[in-house]
Design an enzyme around this catalytic site. Structure first.
Site, PDB file in Angstrom:
ATOM      1  N   PRO A   2       2.728 -31.724   4.891  1.00 47.52           N
ATOM      2  CG  PRO A   2       3.497 -29.620   5.456  1.00 47.52           C
ATOM      3  CD  PRO A   2       2.253 -30.379   5.117  1.00 47.52           C
ATOM      4  CD  GLU A   3       3.004 -38.131   6.219  1.00 46.39           C
ATOM      5  OE1 GLU A   3       3.422 -38.896   7.107  1.00 46.39           O
ATOM      6  OE2 GLU A   3       2.265 -38.496   5.307  1.00 46.39           O
ATOM      7  CE  LYS A  53       0.935 -35.564  11.231  1.00 47.30           C
ATOM      8  NZ  LYS A  53      -0.327 -35.657  10.494  1.00 47.30           N
ATOM      9  CG  ASN A 159      -3.628 -40.816   5.117  1.00 42.92           C
ATOM     10  OD1 ASN A 159      -3.808 -41.871   5.727  1.00 42.92           O
ATOM     11  ND2 ASN A 159      -4.385 -40.414   4.114  1.00 42.92           N
ATOM     12  NE  ARG A 234      -5.547 -37.186   7.155  1.00 43.37           N
ATOM     13  CZ  ARG A 234      -4.391 -37.116   7.803  1.00 43.37           C
ATOM     14  NH1 ARG A 234      -4.344 -36.918   9.096  1.00 43.37           N
ATOM     15  NH2 ARG A 234      -3.250 -37.241   7.146  1.00 43.37           N
TER      16      ARG A 234
END
Ligand code: ZN
Length: 244
Positions: A2-3, A53, A159, A234
């Site tokens: 979830p962003e 977030k 990301n 990442r």
């Protein structure tokens, strides 16, 4: 994962509970360690906001519950007393609706608002100047793509959106901050804000580089590549042909 935009949608869904006294339960045994239910049950929910977030739920008395969804967490809002299977981490029950948090992850109680997060990329009018000065305050040898994911500098970019925003403005995730102008920083932050706001409002986004390794760049035709970046490794996605 979830962003920020997913968190803002969750915050919107929870708004009908704001102002109500809520019954609080933590059915999942793993969620019971912080005694959240005992400490919040019967209190009035004053606000729900997405910050980066995190979802911050403020209760009367000044207690703030921070929920971070990590990889699999989600919130749902259903009619009060709806049948469900499984054990959610948290249930906030109002007079008509209940908010249910599944696959929880991070639930923490704080007695004061949490302000270690950077400025939120998803506010109506994102404070790009403050974000630029946060990015400038740290180590300037740091790669731009890595810095964009640092939630203490800018809250909310994950990301996918850092990859897509960097492509949009033709900047490489590997470019050091020190070789990036203020105008370029503003451009990539503005691109991320615009794309994420669009996603929040339901606009469709076609990925240009994110998860497109080996496919041709839609702008220059070079093949998209990826590599782990930063302490958390990442995966950064970029086009070596047009992102400098
Ligand atoms: Zn390209």
């Amino acid at each position: 994962m979830p962003e920020g935009d997913a968190l803002h949608r969750a915050a919107r869904r929870l708004q009908p509970l704001v102002g109500e006294r809520v019954e609080v339960e933590t059915p999942n045994p793993r969620a019971q360690v912080g005694r959240i239910a005992e400490r919040l049950d019967g209190r009035r929910l004053l606000s729900v906001e997405a910050v980066g977030k995190n979802l911050l739920l403020t209760f009367e008395g000044g207690t703030v519950l921070r929920s971070h969804l990590r990889m699999n967490g989600r919130w749902s809002v259903v009619p009060r007393g709806a049948t469900r299977r499984g054990r959610p981490w948290l249930v906030l029950r109002g007079s008509r609706l209940e908010a249910v948090q599944w696959n929880g992850p991070v639930l923490e109680l704080h007695t004061r608002a949490i302000r270690r997060l950077g400025p939120d990329i998803l506010t109506e009018d994102p404070d790009l100047d403050r974000m630029v000065s946060k990015l400038r305050a740290g180590e300037q040898g740091r790669a731009l793509g890595d810095a964009l994911l640092d939630q203490r500098l800018v809250a909310g970019i994950g990301n996918k959106w850092r990859s897509e925003a960097l492509w949009a403005v033709e900047l490489s995730p590997w470019r050091p901050l020190g070789e990036t102008s203020d105008a370029q920083l503003r451009a990539v932050l503005g691109a991320a804000a615009g794309q994420m706001r669009g996603s929040l409002e339901g606009r469709r986004h076609t990925n240009r580089v994110y998860r497109r390794v080996g496919r041709p760049c839609p702008r220059c035709g070079e093949r998209i590549v990826s590599r782990g970046q930063g302490d958390a490794n990442r995966i950064a996605y970029w086009c070596p042909g047009c992102q400098r």
